[in-house]
Write a protein that holds these residues in place. Structure first.
Motif, mmCIF file in Angstrom:
data_model
loop_
_atom_site.group_PDB
_atom_site.id
_atom_site.type_symbol
_atom_site.label_atom_id
_atom_site.label_comp_id
_atom_site.label_asym_id
_atom_site.label_seq_id
_atom_site.Cartn_x
_atom_site.Cartn_y
_atom_site.Cartn_z
ATOM 1 N N LYS A 58 43.068 -18.412 -27.765
ATOM 2 C CA LYS A 58 43.377 -18.953 -26.443
ATOM 3 C C LYS A 58 44.608 -19.875 -26.512
ATOM 4 O O LYS A 58 45.459 -19.863 -25.615
ATOM 5 N N GLU A 59 44.719 -20.638 -27.592
ATOM 6 C CA GLU A 59 45.855 -21.531 -27.773
ATOM 7 C C GLU A 59 47.157 -20.743 -27.921
ATOM 8 O O GLU A 59 48.200 -21.119 -27.367
ATOM 9 N N LYS A 60 47.099 -19.631 -28.660
ATOM 10 C CA LYS A 60 48.285 -18.785 -28.836
ATOM 11 C C LYS A 60 48.700 -18.135 -27.518
ATOM 12 O O LYS A 60 49.887 -18.030 -27.203
ATOM 13 N N LEU A 61 47.695 -17.703 -26.730
ATOM 14 C CA LEU A 61 48.003 -17.115 -25.429
ATOM 15 C C LEU A 61 48.613 -18.161 -24.492
ATOM 16 O O LEU A 61 49.518 -17.851 -23.707
ATOM 17 N N ALA A 62 48.133 -19.392 -24.578
ATOM 18 C CA ALA A 62 48.690 -20.481 -23.762
ATOM 19 C C ALA A 62 50.150 -20.729 -24.126
ATOM 20 O O ALA A 62 50.995 -20.990 -23.253
ATOM 21 N N LEU A 63 50.470 -20.630 -25.424
ATOM 22 C CA LEU A 63 51.849 -20.800 -25.881
ATOM 23 C C LEU A 63 52.741 -19.705 -25.295
ATOM 24 O O LEU A 63 53.857 -19.976 -24.824
#
Length: 366
Positions: A190-195
């Motif tokens: 989820k953090e990578k997608l947010a980036l």
């Protein structure tokens, strides 16, 4: 009115041809739009016309009889006298009789571009040297604007196609990643997608800025109270300033200042300058927005207490795509200048007592 060959003007034998010629010559010199400066072979000023006073900022009575070095730029002082000495010895000079470009130096220390022609002539038993100078500041600015408009026209044609080709797939990417982000439960993924989403938004903002930069600027002018417009812009940024610990001061007259402005465009200029001030003071500070009306113009000052502007930044302050920010587009100030100039004004950036200061100058009447 006719001239008597013996007595000068008919009916007034006290006025001679010599007197009349002297008056005419004096009138021509003093009414000339170019600066005319004459020095003797001792390098002392013997003539300084009204245009020279206007252009250089000195009064004739302050410079007559003084060494020419008084009004020259520091790097030319002493050198010019050597040119005169060389001419007196050899009778030759590489600059006499030519029209050349140069840099003038006003009394207040301001430098300006000029065109200068020099000549030498005999007067009784000595030489005098005449310089006719023209301040070409406005001409240079017009040339700069012409070159810039030609560049913008070329950029605009290319930009519209590029933006169109990139915008649609970028929107699709953003939509797909947004759906994946909402469904994803793994925190690391989820953090990578947010980036990815943040980078997509940054690219969309870049495309928006480039597209706006390449377009012809059209204004929707309405009569607006400048004080209210500035107060609204500050109110929108109030929460961000408070979060960063930035204290805001607003100074303005206690009466309406009606100007013909494009409200949205001009707010964009203010937002741009306030955002720059915000980023210049990450540890907090002070921001001052002052409105100072003059007789025919109104000045808007936006000052911060950040680190100020380096020489490199000052040199390229309004250059398109020049930025010191990691994620900046380098178009914010360029677009701001276009908007201000479209309103018939100008914008300047400089260092102030404690940080940076931007000055917007707008005409009070259109």
């Amino acid at each position: 009115m006719s001239v008597n060959s013996k007595n000068g003007l008919k009916g007034d034998p006290s006025i001679t041809k010599a007197d009349l010629s002297k008056d005419i010559l004096e009138g021509i010199i003093q009414s000339a739009t170019d600066a005319i400066i004459v020095i003797d072979q001792s390098h002392r000023i013997i003539l300084f016309n009204r245009s020279a006073e206007r252009i250089f900022g000195w009064q004739a009575h302050e410079v007559l009889g003084k060494d020419l070095d008084l009004i020259l730029a520091p790097e030319l002082r002493g050198r010019h006298k050597k040119f005169i000495e060389q001419f007196l010895q050899t009778g030759r000079s590489p600059v006499l009789g030519q029209v050349l470009s140069g840099t003038g130096y006003r009394r207040n220390g301001q430098r300006f571009p000029l065109r200068i022609s020099r000549s030498a002539s005999r007067c009784k038993d000595s030489w005098i040297f005449t310089a006719i100078l023209r301040d070409i500041t406005k001409r240079k600015e017009m040339e700069r604007q012409l070159v810039e408009s030609q560049k913008l026209a070329a950029v605009g044609m290319a930009v519209s196609r590029i933006v169109h080709d990139i915008k649609n797939p970028l929107i699709a990417i953003g939509g797909l990643v947004s759906n994946l982000y909402r469904k994803e439960e793994d925190p690391r993924k989820k953090e990578k997608l947010a980036l990815i989403l943040r980078e997509v938004e940054r690219l969309q903002k870049l495309l928006q800025d480039i597209n706006q930069f390449g377009r012809t600027l059209k204004l929707d002018l309405k009569e607006i109270d400048l004080r209210e417009l500035c107060q609204e812009a500050l109110k929108i940024y109030q929460a961000r300033f408070k979060e960063k610990g930035i204290h805001v001061r607003f100074k303005a007259p206690d009466y309406p200042l009606k100007l013909h402005l494009d409200e949205m465009r001009f707010k964009e200029v203010l937002f741009n300058l306030m955002q720059n001030a915000l980023e210049a003071m990450p540890q907090g500070g002070e921001l001052e927005l002052e409105i100072r009306p003059q007789e025919k113009e109104v000045y808007i000052f936006i000052r911060d207490t950040g680190p100020g502007l380096s020489e490199e930044v000052l040199k390229h302050l309004f250059t398109p795509f020049f930025t010191t920010k990691k994620k900046g587009t380098g178009l914010g100030l360029s677009i701001s200048r276009r908007i201000v100039e479209a309103h018939g004004g100008e914008i300047k950036g400089r260092n102030y007592q404690k940080g940076a200061e931007f000055v917007i100058i707008l005409p009070l009447t259109r």
